[in-house]
Design a protein around this motif. Structure first.
Motif, short mmCIF file in Angstrom:
data_model
loop_
_atom_site.label_atom_id
_atom_site.label_comp_id
_atom_site.label_asym_id
_atom_site.label_seq_id
_atom_site.Cartn_x
_atom_site.Cartn_y
_atom_site.Cartn_z
N LYS A 272 3.78 5.06 1.83
CA LYS A 272 3.22 5.79 1.15
C LYS A 272 3.98 6.57 0.27
O LYS A 272 3.86 7.03 -1.00
CB LYS A 272 1.99 6.46 1.27
CG LYS A 272 0.93 6.96 0.18
CD LYS A 272 -0.01 7.50 0.80
CE LYS A 272 -1.07 7.87 -0.50
NZ LYS A 272 -2.47 8.58 0.22
N GLY A 273 5.30 7.08 0.89
CA GLY A 273 5.81 8.15 0.09
C GLY A 273 5.53 9.51 0.63
O GLY A 273 5.92 10.51 0.15
N GLY A 274 4.52 9.20 1.84
CA GLY A 274 3.91 10.37 2.42
C GLY A 274 2.96 10.18 3.45
O GLY A 274 3.36 8.66 3.84
N SER A 275 2.25 10.68 3.88
CA SER A 275 1.53 10.09 5.05
C SER A 275 0.27 9.63 4.40
O SER A 275 -0.31 9.80 3.35
CB SER A 275 0.97 11.27 6.13
OG SER A 275 0.16 12.19 5.39
N GLY A 276 -0.39 8.81 5.32
CA GLY A 276 -1.77 8.15 4.90
C GLY A 276 -1.32 6.85 4.43
O GLY A 276 -0.41 5.99 4.43
N ASP A 277 -2.65 5.90 4.24
CA ASP A 277 -2.89 4.66 3.66
C ASP A 277 -2.63 4.35 2.38
O ASP A 277 -2.77 5.53 1.48
CB ASP A 277 -3.98 3.98 4.13
CG ASP A 277 -4.30 4.26 5.67
OD1 ASP A 277 -3.27 4.06 6.45
OD2 ASP A 277 -5.31 4.33 6.05
N ILE A 278 -2.33 3.28 1.81
CA ILE A 278 -2.12 3.04 0.29
C ILE A 278 -3.42 2.30 -0.03
O ILE A 278 -3.74 1.02 0.44
CB ILE A 278 -0.78 2.19 -0.11
CG1 ILE A 278 0.27 3.03 0.53
CG2 ILE A 278 -0.90 1.94 -1.43
CD1 ILE A 278 0.77 2.87 1.94
N ASN A 279 -4.36 2.80 -0.84
CA ASN A 279 -5.66 2.35 -1.24
C ASN A 279 -5.47 1.15 -2.52
O ASN A 279 -4.46 1.32 -3.03
CB ASN A 279 -6.58 3.38 -1.73
CG ASN A 279 -6.94 4.12 -0.47
OD1 ASN A 279 -7.18 3.44 0.69
ND2 ASN A 279 -7.48 5.11 -0.81
#
Length: 395
Positions: A323-330
């Motif tokens: 993502k370019g950071g933490s977390g999922d891509i919605n």
């Protein structure tokens, strides 16, 4: 003297009449009595107090030549499933209650579904005149046979004009380890508006309903209806049986064959000096063009690994999608493509390899996953994604 003789004649006349009357009484019934015909008490109906029956079948008792019952009659009453609970009673009879008794009496709640009960009818004047009815109450049969299935699920072009052709469900799946949950998977072309799709559904069952995000179930009409399948909505389809006491729910997964769109499908690194490495974080973008979140992914494999002539096969590069950071891509969001290399070997020339992202769908989390389909809740529904990397090692 004449008066005495006339009186004697009159007395003799009355004695003869009395004698004749007494004699005639020996050959027939007494004055004021009538015979009893038990057949006058045969039932022509059996209305219930608590419910209107759907059907009734009455078989009359059988008699011998002396009008004596030799076989009980029977009555089979069919009621709706909605009226199945509680005790039931006879509401009325078609005979004269001053002449006949019925036991149990009118209003006695002795009947229940699946438990036959025998009624007795007897004469109030002659206790030997008796007939019986074996009464049984049953529930109407389920015309669907009790099956609860979705037999087809599709998006027809006639109902969805933006589609170029009809689209059938990719698969129907059951998950025994997840409480026998069921799912329908269907893939539409990239760019399809997920929010206005009209499914055509065939099923085995009595009623068809749908719900959104665990909300109330709503009847799904035969002519179809637009449903918003767009993330983050979760759509359930429910089939219920004729009696309304059993149902099966199917979660509908709508997505595209390839949810990841890369900015470019190839990338060439700057030249790498022997002994150095390449760290390319965020060298390109990718977009989630599907309908479910995508976590950071690493390739499942690398193919077409090429090394310069004379060198042994050596995988220099690796890739990842983040993502370019933490977390999922919605859905609709952008992510980053990262390309890294190990320390460049003393093999100068062009190195090349293709990263293969063979991702799947995680039913438990409703999202794309890199997990293997060896897990029974992971489904292989997507097309693999290939990303080619090349670079030159120099002295």
């Amino acid at each position: 003297m004449k008066v005495i003789i006339e009186a004697a004649r009159i007395s003799f006349f009355f004695l003869c009449i009395i004698n004749l009357t007494c004699c005639s009484s020996d050959d027939g019934p007494s004055v004021g009595t009538t015979s009893v015909d038990i057949k006058d008490a045969l039932l022509s109906d059996f209305p219930l107090t608590e419910a209107d029956y759907l059907d009734i079948d009455i078989v009359q008792p059988k008699f011998n030549d002396n009008a004596e019952e030799i076989e009980h009659g029977s009555i089979k009453i069919t009621i709706s499933y909605a009226d199945r609970l509680g005790s039931l009673s006879l509401r009325s009879v078609n005979f004269d209650l001053s002449k006949f008794n019925i036991i149990p009496g009118i209003g006695s709640k002795v009947l229940s579904v699946g438990s036959p009960f025998t009624y007795e009818i007897n004469s109030t004047r002659d206790g030997d005149k008796i007939i019986h009815y074996d009464v049984e109450v049953v529930i109407e049969e389920d015309p669907t046979g009790g099956k609860l299935e979705l037999t087809s699920f599709k998006f027809e072009k006639s109902r969805n004009p933006t589609l170029s052709s009809d689209i059938q469900a990719l698969k129907f799946t059951e998950y025994p380890t997840l409480g026998n949950s069921r799912a329908v998977f269907i893939l539409v072309p990239v760019g399809t508006d997920f929010s206005t799709l009209i499914p055509t559904i065939t099923y085995e069952g009595a009623t068809l309903e749908y719900s959104k995000d665990n909300g109330p179930f709503i009847d799904y009409p035969t002519e179809g209806k637009a449903i918003d399948f767009k993330y983050p909505n979760r759509i359930n389809i429910r089939v219920t049986n004729f009696y309304g006491n059993e149902s099966q729910t199917f979660q509908v997964i709508v997505d595209v064959p390839q949810p990841i769109q890369l900015e470019e499908i190839k990338f060439v690194t700057p030249d790498i000096t022997i002994g150095d490495s390449y760290q390319g974080f965020g060298i390109m973008k990718w977009i989630n063009q599907g309908n479910h979140p995508i976590p950071p992914l690493s390739p499942n494999s690398y193919i077409n690994i090429k090394t310069p002539t004379g060198g042994s096969e050596y995988k220099l590069f690796s890739a990842s999608l983040t993502k370019g950071g933490s977390g999922d891509i919605n859905p609709g969001q952008e992510g980053k493509i990262n390309v890294l290399s190990v320390q460049a070997p003393a093999i100068t020339g062009e190195h090349r390899s293709t990263a293969v992202f063979d991702f799947n769908f995680d039913f438990t989390r409703h999202m794309v996953t890199g997990f293997s389909t060896s897990l029974n809740f992971v489904e292989d529904i997507y097309e693999p994604l290939e990303f080619e990397i090349s670079g030159t090692v120099v002295e």
